[in-house]
Design an enzyme around this catalytic site. Structure first.
Site, PDB file in Angstrom:
ATOM      1  N   ASP A  64       0.864  -1.177   0.000  1.00  0.00           N
ATOM      2  CA  ASP A  64       0.000   0.000   0.000  1.00  0.00           C
ATOM      3  C   ASP A  64       0.905   1.233   0.000  1.00  0.00           C
ATOM      4  O   ASP A  64       2.124   1.122   0.152  1.00  0.00           O
ATOM      5  CB  ASP A  64      -0.872  -0.050   1.266  1.00  0.00           C
ATOM      6  CG  ASP A  64      -2.060   0.882   1.194  1.00  0.00           C
ATOM      7  OD1 ASP A  64      -2.239   1.574   0.178  1.00  0.00           O
ATOM      8  OD2 ASP A  64      -2.833   0.919   2.176  1.00  0.00           O
ATOM      9  N   ASP A  72      -9.035   3.633  -1.854  1.00  0.00           N
ATOM     10  CA  ASP A  72      -9.981   3.919  -0.777  1.00  0.00           C
ATOM     11  C   ASP A  72     -11.290   4.480  -1.311  1.00  0.00           C
ATOM     12  O   ASP A  72     -11.556   5.680  -1.254  1.00  0.00           O
ATOM     13  CB  ASP A  72      -9.351   4.890   0.223  1.00  0.00           C
ATOM     14  CG  ASP A  72      -8.116   4.286   0.888  1.00  0.00           C
ATOM     15  OD1 ASP A  72      -7.898   3.067   0.735  1.00  0.00           O
ATOM     16  OD2 ASP A  72      -7.381   5.023   1.563  1.00  0.00           O
ATOM     17  N   GLU A 115       2.649   5.223  -3.796  1.00  0.00           N
ATOM     18  CA  GLU A 115       2.599   6.259  -4.861  1.00  0.00           C
ATOM     19  C   GLU A 115       3.881   7.048  -4.976  1.00  0.00           C
ATOM     20  O   GLU A 115       4.189   7.456  -6.113  1.00  0.00           O
ATOM     21  CB  GLU A 115       1.411   7.190  -4.577  1.00  0.00           C
ATOM     22  CG  GLU A 115       0.063   6.524  -4.705  1.00  0.00           C
ATOM     23  CD  GLU A 115      -0.286   5.579  -3.544  1.00  0.00           C
ATOM     24  OE1 GLU A 115       0.243   5.811  -2.438  1.00  0.00           O
ATOM     25  OE2 GLU A 115      -1.030   4.628  -3.742  1.00  0.00           O
TER      26      GLU A 115
END
Lengths: 908, 501
Positions: free
Chosen positions: A490, A571, A493
């Site tokens: 996760d 999300d 980015e």
């Protein structure tokens, strides 16, 4: 008269205030002002809509055509600068268009390991069609390339149809490197955004590509964003007045209908019209803004990128499958996943402790709901130090995993790229000592804030860091792990809570002195890649002969991520609109080579009610990656917590997923060999039907099944479009449904959503609702034979051990089934360039269901292998639900799945 | 006649033969699987199939009844005999799936699983024994609650008759002791006053000078306040440059704080968690908080439960040793007497309060006053974001981090079966009304609150285990169950010994 007017206005204000209050939980979510717009970004604002393409000219004397490669000097006359233009024709169905400064300037290029190799040298010679003082025309296969010199423009046509124009709108630009001048405008050498100053030591170096798709009304691609499948123009009303953005960001509570870019980027766009599909891929990892406008019958695109070079692949195969196959030659195909990873995944932030894990695992068996993987989010760690366990709640992680695995299931833990700055934490101290972290502009280890607090970030753009990272996943290194533990990446980015736009500063420094500006969109794929390499390494130790396919879920992605593992759409929220937008989001990923993807079932934020939960599962079973997940503060929502009726509906849905797995796994094999999508827009299957080009409210699973999600509360009916030119069968009852160009209303209950088989297909299924994929391993198959208008059908079945790499040396079974002339035959599937399948499985076909056989007075019988004869019986289409017995069923033919056979259907 | 009889006998024998060999069949349903007439009728739905299709690994009946021993039907039921343990009905998808579910291993191919029933039985019996021991302990604790509640009430009863009189008497005693003390204190203070007077005169001059300064400051402050009031009355005056000026002044007083990188990180993290400390809390802190779960007491009653033999209702401050004068002077002794008298009066008043509350009040403490022990007790449960606290007979709160708690309900009472404690009429919740909280209680070794959820908006609930809800009947049931299991095990072992299995 004034008084009533005033009163009305007061009422209006009150209403407005009330509506603001009511919708505040939605409106306040996405913090628009936390993220940059084009106008607030120097490189975008100085190029958007600026006509400077006429400055660029080809120098005719510089032109050199060397079989498949044409080179020329591209001159920027007003700036007295020259650039190098290269045009190459490749054998894999594409033309590559590159513009760079002269060698030695050292502009950044995406490293070769992001893509695959092999295609570079496979070229197809250009044939020179004509040449004049201002033009050269080349052809290669179906493609024709017209290069005009003054000003520079490029036009490509495929099979005589115009496909793409470059710089026809005069919007091309290429900012060459320069030395700093006092007269330089603001933003060239420094820009500030919300207290973050980007030092921009290399100055302006943006490019603008001006692309026109002539005669195309629809373009698709450039994920990731929550918006429609067919990209809407960006000169519309807010928020569609902003260009689409490609810059991987951790966007809190993203909106469901917005051009804003999310966690991943694939700079691939596809344009489709009747008779022609064309694709482009700009191989560049810097920040991008893409404007789409639709003048007249065309679609025009201005594509602005902050740094790097122009490296545009134009896919000229002519159809969507051909474009995707060509793109796959460059970026790779979907890695064949572990079979377990196509089952249902149960996740939550967080399953609290070992007892919680046991209870949730047991809950699935207690309610006889299949599932394969139980996930642990960040709270399982010791203070967000990944690869460690919080021993107060997970004191015995190995027995816990072994217990879950004893019922054929797996577990996943989260591992994120930020590393807590704590010298007592071995990952940090080892990485710090070895210099494995991304550096800030002062060349010190970058120090950002994330879940653990102060953190540094592994510089995974370095091959050495990646191989060090991969070593962290061996069983002896990752304490408390077992071979049944897989990984979730996760925040890659990368997410930096106190960085600009919640990511890293662009002037941070990576391996080789590369600025973060240049490779931002690669951080995610490299981290994902390194983690997957870790699991591969672990697998090669655990099983030296055949290894273990890695399973790593990622949030961030780029071109090539399909070779590494699945992604999910981040999300989302427990809202009907988020359920709805998940479909175009996943369809877009399928059209850009990343089909293994899914949205969190139920919605991450907020609390879904029983109806939304039910509908989401009913759609989610078709997501290539199928996981339920929920935010820390949401109410518990395991499938059995919404009352017995909802539990039963969710059970039926999930069991339906498991029944489809032979078909889904076979589709994954096609994705693995040929780059084909799993979920497909209707137009992909019906490319001549213009009315379908923008449809994204229903979709195809492979070529055989059509699905219509129900994404509104309280729906008792939905409008379904069933394309012409096919026969359709209700997948629940088997009843034939006539095609309708105009959508028609279909009644629905909470028990299911409309799903159809498309005539002409044979779909393999397994109809025993086991607790996991592992428990299905020895089950017999069912074949659904859905006939087309000619009374024919075809399909295939792929199977292997579901776990290892043994399939790469031929340890797989791949059968083709055809029904033609009333004969159902099974033959070996041959794929050119692959080792023939040699795996024999002692499994049978226990049931063949025929849909669409013409009525026969005394029914039908089947002659099996030319010998014994069995009458076809009336039976339900599926064994999974009690249904009227209105399908024709061949009962228990016990056909060996690994062998050739023929079953002839004759009138009784 | 004889032939017919013989046929019937053969039929019966066949039926028994079938029944004995039908895998996974529930013996209660054996009558359906006789094979009479060579057909099988699906138990529901009325469909008939040839009997050889029973357990032929293909599902023919919509109710799954033709395949009790295979996985062919999605809705079939497999019967595990589990001799030595307890029979189990297993969903047929779990049959022949490579995972041993029945402890006798019958759900998988022969040789795959082995028989774990005796072990499972042993584990089960051991668990049962442990549970019985816990139950006994819990019942002992419960008996303690009841005895103490009874003793406590009895003591109050004894005092109740004379309490008014006792208080009146003691009030007099206090008055008398105070009067004596006053006389002595007056004398003492006169003496001190004389000494002070001289010192005061010396200091007066200096004080006067100081006062002059203070007056000047007061005048300036009053002027400033008047100006502020004027500005408030005329908002125009406060806009524009003046307001700006004011803000600037404010900033100077407390310079505007530029967000530090850490603060920004925490702020962004808290978008996801609503917890400003979510990112960057050392693990040890988290563990520390976990340890706080449980019971504590905000009052005296329950606290004293832990000090057997002491009187339950002594307020700590009544025995505060610091308030005792140990100088031994006549004044000191008078002071001690007055203090003691007051102390005794306070105790009597407390008794009076308790009599009103526990003997004459309408609070229901449950059968045998078993929940009296909870009076003034608070239980807490720490969840990820919230901490719930239930103070029985008082109120319940929900607290986030170090913020002020929200009252989620005030004591309402127990449910009829005393398994739920209700708190109602808590703080208002937008669009819902007052918050409410319920505690689901069950028998347990100790008083311990756990969980804490909001299943519907502003309706909260938690769980509490307590010895108070354990019963003798349940203990007897457990003992009986254990006894049966032990007998059964003996039988099975004998059978095994005789090779009957």
């Amino acid at each position: 008269m004034a008084a009533p007017g005033a009163k009305t206005r007061v009422q209006a204000i009150l209403l407005l205030a009330l509506s603001l209050v009511l919708s505040s939980h939605v409106v306040s979510a996405f913090k628009d002002n936390e993220f940059k717009k084009c106008a607030q970004t120097s490189f975008c604002s100085r190029n958007r809509g600026v006509q400077q393409g006429q400055n660029f000219e080809i120098v005719p004397a510089s032109l050199v055509l060397n079989t498949a490669t044409l080179t020329a000097t591209l001159s920027n006359k007003p700036a007295s600068k020259t650039l190098q233009l290269t045009l190459t024709s490749h054998a894999d169905g594409f033309v590559r268009f590159m513009v760079d400064e002269l060698p030695g300037v050292g502009r950044y290029q995406v490293p070769g390991d992001v893509l695959v190799s092999g295609w570079e040298t496979k070229k197809a010679a250009f044939k020179e069609e004509s040449r004049s003082a201002n033009q050269i025309v080349l052809s290669s296969g179906d493609a024709r390339v017209e290069l005009n010199f003054q000003p520079f423009t490029l036009a490509i046509s495929v099979k005589g149809q115009p496909a793409l124009q470059i710089n026809s709108r005069n919007l091309f630009n290429f900012e060459h490197r320069r030395t700093k001048q006092d007269s330089d405008p603001a933003g060239y050498w420094e820009e500030t955004w919300m207290s973050h100053t980007d030092s921009k030591p290399k100055g302006p170096e943006a490019m603008s590509l001006d692309l026109v798709f002539p005669g195309f009304q629809n373009v698709y691609g450039i994920p990731e964003r929550a918006t429609s499948l067919s990209l809407r123009p960006t000169n519309g009303a807010a928020p569609y007045g902003e260009p689409y953005r490609l810059y991987n960001l951790d966007v809190f509570e993203y909106l469901d209908d917005h051009p804003f870019g999310l966690y991943g980027s694939i700079p691939v766009m596809m344009a489709h019209k009747k008779g022609l599909t064309v694709g482009v891929f700009w191989n560049n990892a810097a920040e991008m803004f893409v404007d789409v406008v639709k003048p007249g019958r065309d679609t025009a695109v201005q594509w602005i990128t902050e740094s790097g070079i122009v490296d545009l692949f134009v896919f000229v195969g002519g159809s969507a499958p051909a474009v995707l196959a060509s793109y796959a030659k460059v970026a790779g195909t979907t890695a064949l996943p572990q079979l377990f990873s196509l089952g249902y995944h149960q996740c939550r932030w967080n399953y609290k402790d070992e007892a919680d894990v046991k209870a949730v695992d047991g809950g699935f068996d207690e309610h006889a709901i299949p599932y394969d993987v139980l996930w642990l989010d960040i709270e399982h760690t010791n203070g967000k130090r990944y690869l460690t366990w919080d021993s107060s709640v997970f004191p015995n992680p190995i027995p816990m995993q072994e217990d879950v695995a004893s019922r054929g299931r797996e577990m996943v833990t989260i591992v994120d790229p930020h590393v807590k700055r704590d010298h007592a934490y071995y990952v940090f101290s080892e990485a710090e000592k070895a210099g494995h972290f991304v550096k800030n502009k002062y060349n010190n280890d970058f120090d950002g804030w994330c879940w653990p607090g102060q953190s540094s970030y592994l510089d995974v753009t370095s091959p050495a860091v990646r191989s060090w990272w991969a070593e962290q996943f061996t069983l002896d290194k990752y304490q408390g792990s077992t071979k049944h533990l897989y990984i979730w990446n996760d925040m890659n980015e990368p997410s930096v809570f106190n960085g600009p736009e919640i990511t890293m500063q662009k002037d941070n420094i990576h391996f080789g002195g590369v600025e973060h500006r240049d490779n931002h969109n690669l951080y995610g794929i490299y981290y994902h890649m390194a983690t997957a390499e870790g699991l591969k390494l672990r697998g090669s130790i655990v099983n030296p002969e055949s290894g273990d396919r890695p399973f790593v879920l990622s949030r961030a992605f780029f071109s090539g991520t399909q070779r590494v593992g699945p992604i999910w759409t981040g999300d989302n929220a427990a809202q009907w609109s988020h359920l709805k937008v998940s479909v175009p989001m996943l369809l877009t990923l399928g059209l850009t080579g990343l089909p293994y993807s899914g949205a969190d079932v139920g919605g991450f934020f907020g609390n879904p009610d029983a109806e939304l939960m039910t509908r989401w599962y009913q759609v989610g079973i078709f997501y290539p990656f199928f996981r339920g997940h929920a935010h820390l503060e949401t109410q518990r929502r395991e499938p059995w917590l919404f009352g017995p009726e909802t539990t039963a509906r969710i059970r039926t849905a999930i069991r339906g997923r498991y029944a489809m797995l032979p078909y889904i796994y076979t589709l994954f094999r096609a994705a693995n060999t040929s780059g084909l999508p799993i979920l497909r827009p209707l137009w992909y299957e019906f490319p001549e039907a213009e009315e379908l080009f923008a449809v994204d409210e229903e979709f195809m699973l492979g070529s055989a099944m059509l699905v219509k999600p129900v994404s509104a509360a309280g729906a008792s009916s939905v409008d379904v479009t069933l394309p012409q030119g096919a026969r359709w069968y209700d997948a629940l009852t088997g009843a034939m449904v006539p095609p309708r160009t105009k959508s028609h209303r279909v009644q629905v209950t909470l028990d299911g959503i409309p799903v159809y088989y498309r005539g002409g297909n044979i779909v393999p299924r397994r109809e025993r609702p086991r607790r996991s994929t592992a428990a299905q391993a020895n089950d017999p198959y069912t074949l659904v034979v859905a006939l087309d208008d000619k009374g024919e059908a075809a399909g295939s079945l792929y199977a292997d051990d579901g776990r290892t790499f043994a399939f790469t040396r031929g340890d797989y079974l791949h059968r083709d089934f055809t029904f033609k002339g009333m004969k159902l035959t099974s033959t070996a599937h041959q794929e050119p360039g692959l080792p023939a399948g040699t795996l024999t499985l002692p499994l049978t076909v226990e049931r063949v269901v025929f849909l669409g056989l013409p009525p026969a007075r005394r029914g039908y019988k089947a002659v099996i292998g030319g010998k014994h004869t069995v009458p076809l019986e009336a039976g339900p289409l599926s064994m999974l639900a009690a249904q009227a017995e209105n399908a024709l069923v061949l009962r228990k033919p016990d056909l060996p799945v690994s062998h050739d056979w023929t079953v002839e259907i004759v009138a009784a | 006649m004889g032939a017919l009889f013989a046929l019937v006998l053969v039929g019966l024998a066949l039926a028994q033969g079938h029944a004995a060999t039908i895998r996974g069949m529930n013996p209660d349903l054996a009558s359906h699987y006789t094979g009479a007439g060579g057909t099988f009728a699906c138990i529901t739905g009325g469909k008939k199939i040839p009997f050889e299709r029973v357990n032929d690994d293909y599902c023919d009946c919509a109710d799954g009844s033709d395949e009790p021993g295979t996985s062919a039907c999605h809705n079939g039921v497999f019967y595990c005999r589990n001799l030595g343990h307890e029979p189990r009905l297993l969903a047929s998808p779990f049959v022949d799936d490579g995972i041993c579910d029945c402890c006798d291993g019958a759900d998988e191919a022969k040789g795959k699983c082995g028989n774990r029933c005796l072990e499972a039985g042993a584990v089960h019996r051991e668990a049962l024994k442990a549970k019985i021991a816990q139950y006994e302990q819990a019942l002992f604790t419960k008996a303690g609650y009841i005895t103490k509640a009874a003793n406590f009430k009895q003591e109050l009863q004894l005092k109740a008759g004379t309490i008014a009189e006792d208080i009146a008497k003691q009030t007099e005693v206090v008055a008398k002791a105070k009067a004596e003390l006053d006389v002595l204190e007056k004398a003492e203070s006169d003496r001190i006053a004389a000494e002070e007077a001289k010192r005061a005169a010396d200091a007066q001059a200096a004080e006067a000078a100081l006062q002059a300064q203070a007056d000047a400051a007061e005048a300036a402050k009053a002027a400033a306040e008047k100006a502020a009031a004027d500005a408030a009355a005329n908002p125009e005056l406060a806009t524009g440059a003046d307001a700006h000026q004011e803000r600037k002044l404010g900033e100077e007083a407390k310079p505007e704080h530029e967000e530090t990188p850490e603060e920004r990180g925490r702020r962004i993290a808290s978008q996801w968690t609503h917890d400003p400390e979510a990112a960057g809390v050392p693990a040890s802190n988290v563990e520390g908080e976990e340890g706080e779960d449980g019971e504590h007491h905000h009052g005296d009653y329950a606290q004293d439960q832990h000090h057997d033999g002491e009187e339950w209702h002594d307020d700590d401050h009544l025995d505060d040793p610091l308030s005792t004068d140990t100088t031994g002077t006549p004044l000191g002794e008078a002071r001690n007497r007055a203090h003691q008298a007051q102390h005794d009066l306070d105790r009597l008043k407390k008794d009076e309060e308790n009599i009103a509350l526990f003997l004459r009040g309408n609070l229901n403490f449950g059968p045998d006053d078993m929940f009296l022990a909870f009076h003034d007790s608070c239980f807490t449960s720490h969840q990820t974001r919230w901490t719930y606290e239930a103070c029985f007979f008082h109120k319940a709160t929900q607290r986030e981090g170090h913020q002020a708690p929200v009252t989620v309900g005030r004591w309402y009472g127990f449910s009829e079966d005393y398994k739920v404690a209700h708190f109602t009429g808590g703080d208002e919740c937008w669009n819902v009304g007052p918050r409410s909280f319920s505690v689901q209680m069950s028998c347990g070794m100790e008083n311990r609150m756990s969980d804490g959820e909001e299943p519907a908006t502003c309706r909260y609930q938690a769980k509490l285990t307590t010895p108070a809800l354990c019963t003798e009947a349940e203990l007897d049931g457990l003992k009986e169950e254990l006894h049966k299991l032990e007998e059964f095990e003996k039988e099975v072992r004998e059978k095994i010994a005789k090779d009957e299995l």
